[in-house]
Design a protein around this motif. Structure first.
Motif, PDB file in Angstrom:
ATOM      1  N   GLN A 131      36.014 -42.953  18.034  1.00 32.94           N
ATOM      2  CA  GLN A 131      36.846 -41.823  17.596  1.00 32.94           C
ATOM      3  C   GLN A 131      35.948 -40.735  17.023  1.00 32.94           C
ATOM      4  N   VAL A 132      36.108 -39.526  17.504  1.00 29.67           N
ATOM      5  CA  VAL A 132      35.293 -38.410  17.052  1.00 29.67           C
ATOM      6  C   VAL A 132      35.938 -37.781  15.833  1.00 29.67           C
ATOM      7  N   GLN A 133      35.140 -37.484  14.836  1.00 29.85           N
ATOM      8  CA  GLN A 133      35.652 -36.755  13.683  1.00 29.85           C
ATOM      9  C   GLN A 133      34.555 -35.914  13.067  1.00 29.85           C
ATOM     10  N   LEU A 134      34.991 -34.851  12.395  1.00 30.30           N
ATOM     11  CA  LEU A 134      34.105 -33.983  11.636  1.00 30.30           C
ATOM     12  C   LEU A 134      34.450 -34.141  10.167  1.00 30.30           C
ATOM     13  N   VAL A 135      33.439 -34.402   9.350  1.00 26.75           N
ATOM     14  CA  VAL A 135      33.655 -34.618   7.931  1.00 26.75           C
ATOM     15  C   VAL A 135      32.888 -33.563   7.144  1.00 26.75           C
ATOM     16  N   GLU A 136      33.634 -32.818   6.341  1.00 26.03           N
ATOM     17  CA  GLU A 136      33.053 -31.734   5.553  1.00 26.03           C
ATOM     18  C   GLU A 136      32.824 -32.176   4.121  1.00 26.03           C
ATOM     19  N   SER A 137      31.880 -31.501   3.468  1.00 28.07           N
ATOM     20  CA  SER A 137      31.634 -31.729   2.045  1.00 28.07           C
ATOM     21  C   SER A 137      31.008 -30.480   1.449  1.00 28.07           C
ATOM     22  N   GLY A 138      31.058 -30.389   0.125  1.00 25.57           N
ATOM     23  CA  GLY A 138      30.342 -29.337  -0.566  1.00 25.57           C
ATOM     24  C   GLY A 138      31.190 -28.262  -1.210  1.00 25.57           C
ATOM     25  N   GLY A 139      32.488 -28.287  -1.031  1.00 21.12           N
ATOM     26  CA  GLY A 139      33.319 -27.273  -1.657  1.00 21.12           C
ATOM     27  C   GLY A 139      33.458 -27.508  -3.146  1.00 21.12           C
ATOM     28  N   GLY A 140      34.111 -26.562  -3.822  1.00 19.24           N
ATOM     29  CA  GLY A 140      34.318 -26.711  -5.257  1.00 19.24           C
ATOM     30  C   GLY A 140      34.582 -25.387  -5.924  1.00 19.24           C
ATOM     31  N   LEU A 141      34.488 -25.406  -7.243  1.00 21.71           N
ATOM     32  CA  LEU A 141      34.707 -24.222  -8.065  1.00 21.71           C
ATOM     33  C   LEU A 141      33.360 -23.638  -8.475  1.00 21.71           C
ATOM     34  N   VAL A 142      33.210 -22.339  -8.303  1.00 23.16           N
ATOM     35  CA  VAL A 142      31.965 -21.675  -8.657  1.00 23.16           C
ATOM     36  C   VAL A 142      32.283 -20.310  -9.243  1.00 23.16           C
ATOM     37  N   GLN A 143      31.438 -19.837 -10.138  1.00 18.11           N
ATOM     38  CA  GLN A 143      31.641 -18.520 -10.741  1.00 18.11           C
ATOM     39  C   GLN A 143      31.187 -17.420  -9.777  1.00 18.11           C
ATOM     40  N   PRO A 144      31.740 -16.230  -9.924  1.00 17.24           N
ATOM     41  CA  PRO A 144      31.263 -15.106  -9.104  1.00 17.24           C
ATOM     42  C   PRO A 144      29.749 -14.933  -9.246  1.00 17.24           C
ATOM     43  N   GLY A 145      29.111 -14.693  -8.100  1.00 16.98           N
ATOM     44  CA  GLY A 145      27.663 -14.586  -8.084  1.00 16.98           C
ATOM     45  C   GLY A 145      26.946 -15.899  -7.842  1.00 16.98           C
ATOM     46  N   GLY A 146      27.677 -16.997  -7.869  1.00 13.64           N
ATOM     47  CA  GLY A 146      27.085 -18.309  -7.683  1.00 13.64           C
ATOM     48  C   GLY A 146      26.903 -18.670  -6.226  1.00 13.64           C
ATOM     49  N   SER A 147      26.444 -19.904  -6.008  1.00 15.63           N
ATOM     50  CA  SER A 147      26.153 -20.388  -4.660  1.00 15.63           C
ATOM     51  C   SER A 147      26.782 -21.752  -4.423  1.00 15.63           C
ATOM     52  N   LEU A 148      27.072 -22.010  -3.173  1.00 18.40           N
ATOM     53  CA  LEU A 148      27.525 -23.319  -2.724  1.00 18.40           C
ATOM     54  C   LEU A 148      26.946 -23.576  -1.342  1.00 18.40           C
ATOM     55  N   ARG A 149      26.780 -24.857  -1.015  1.00 13.73           N
ATOM     56  CA  ARG A 149      26.337 -25.233   0.322  1.00 13.73           C
ATOM     57  C   ARG A 149      27.344 -26.224   0.906  1.00 13.73           C
ATOM     58  N   LEU A 150      27.913 -25.849   2.040  1.00 11.19           N
ATOM     59  CA  LEU A 150      28.844 -26.714   2.739  1.00 11.19           C
ATOM     60  C   LEU A 150      28.120 -27.456   3.853  1.00 11.19           C
ATOM     61  N   SER A 151      28.574 -28.679   4.105  1.00 11.79           N
ATOM     62  CA  SER A 151      28.033 -29.476   5.195  1.00 11.79           C
ATOM     63  C   SER A 151      29.175 -30.017   6.037  1.00 11.79           C
ATOM     64  N   CYS A 152      28.908 -30.234   7.311  1.00 11.98           N
ATOM     65  CA  CYS A 152      29.914 -30.800   8.211  1.00 11.98           C
ATOM     66  C   CYS A 152      29.172 -31.669   9.224  1.00 11.98           C
ATOM     67  N   ALA A 153      29.473 -32.957   9.212  1.00 12.63           N
ATOM     68  CA  ALA A 153      28.804 -33.911  10.084  1.00 12.63           C
ATOM     69  C   ALA A 153      29.778 -34.471  11.105  1.00 12.63           C
ATOM     70  N   ALA A 154      29.345 -34.513  12.351  1.00  8.44           N
ATOM     71  CA  ALA A 154      30.154 -35.079  13.428  1.00  8.44           C
ATOM     72  C   ALA A 154      29.749 -36.519  13.677  1.00  8.44           C
ATOM     73  N   SER A 155      30.728 -37.342  14.017  1.00  8.43           N
ATOM     74  CA  SER A 155      30.454 -38.740  14.347  1.00  8.43           C
ATOM     75  C   SER A 155      31.317 -39.162  15.529  1.00  8.43           C
ATOM     76  N   GLY A 156      30.880 -40.230  16.211  1.00  4.29           N
ATOM     77  CA  GLY A 156      31.613 -40.712  17.371  1.00  4.29           C
ATOM     78  C   GLY A 156      30.763 -40.621  18.619  1.00  4.29           C
ATOM     79  N   SER A 157      31.376 -40.892  19.749  1.00  2.00           N
ATOM     80  CA  SER A 157      30.684 -40.909  21.037  1.00  2.00           C
ATOM     81  C   SER A 157      30.584 -39.491  21.608  1.00  2.00           C
ATOM     82  N   ILE A 158      29.596 -38.770  21.135  1.00  2.00           N
ATOM     83  CA  ILE A 158      29.402 -37.366  21.498  1.00  2.00           C
ATOM     84  C   ILE A 158      28.201 -37.245  22.421  1.00  2.00           C
TER      85      ILE A 158
END
Length: 119
Positions: free
Chosen positions: A1-28
């Motif tokens: 089964q193919v799926q994409l799993v995201e991570s890295g969101g959240g609450l941040v103040q203006p001017g701040g930084s975040l890094r999002l990730s998304c990993a695919a798994s399955g028979s690709i």
């Protein structure tokens, strides 16, 4: 089964930084374009960034110079580095990948990760 799993969101103040990730798994078999989209409350989903297998990127003016998309083909993962975040960047962020499977080529979406920019 193919799926994409995201991570890295959240609450941040203006001017701040975040890094999002998304990993695919399955028979690709292969991954063509990868991208990030976002949807703010009451608005349509909009493009944030895309990247080709060769590394060519595309951004709308609203995030150009602040966001950077990258990919690791070996890890089947796409990243979004977000700097100088603004309250108007608040949204649910979705990754998207154009995947080639044995059954053909399909677009897949992650489940979404919420980003809130607020003081």
């Amino acid at each position: 089964q193919v799926q994409l799993v995201e991570s890295g969101g959240g609450l941040v103040q203006p001017g701040g930084s975040l890094r999002l990730s998304c990993a695919a798994s399955g028979s690709i078999l292969s991954i063509y374009a990868m991208g990030w989209y976002r949807q703010a409350p009451g608005k349509q989903r909009e493009l944030v960034a895309t990247i080709t297998p060769e590394g060519s990127t595309n951004y709308p003016d609203s995030v150009k110079g602040r966001f950077t998309i990258s990919r690791d083909n070996a890890k089947k993962t796409v990243y979004l580095q977000m700097n100088s975040l603004k309250p108007e960047d608040t949204a649910v962020y979705y990754c998207n990948m154009h995947l080639t499977l044995r059954a053909g080529a399909f677009d897949y979406w992650g489940q979404g990760t919420r980003v809130t920019v607020s003081s």
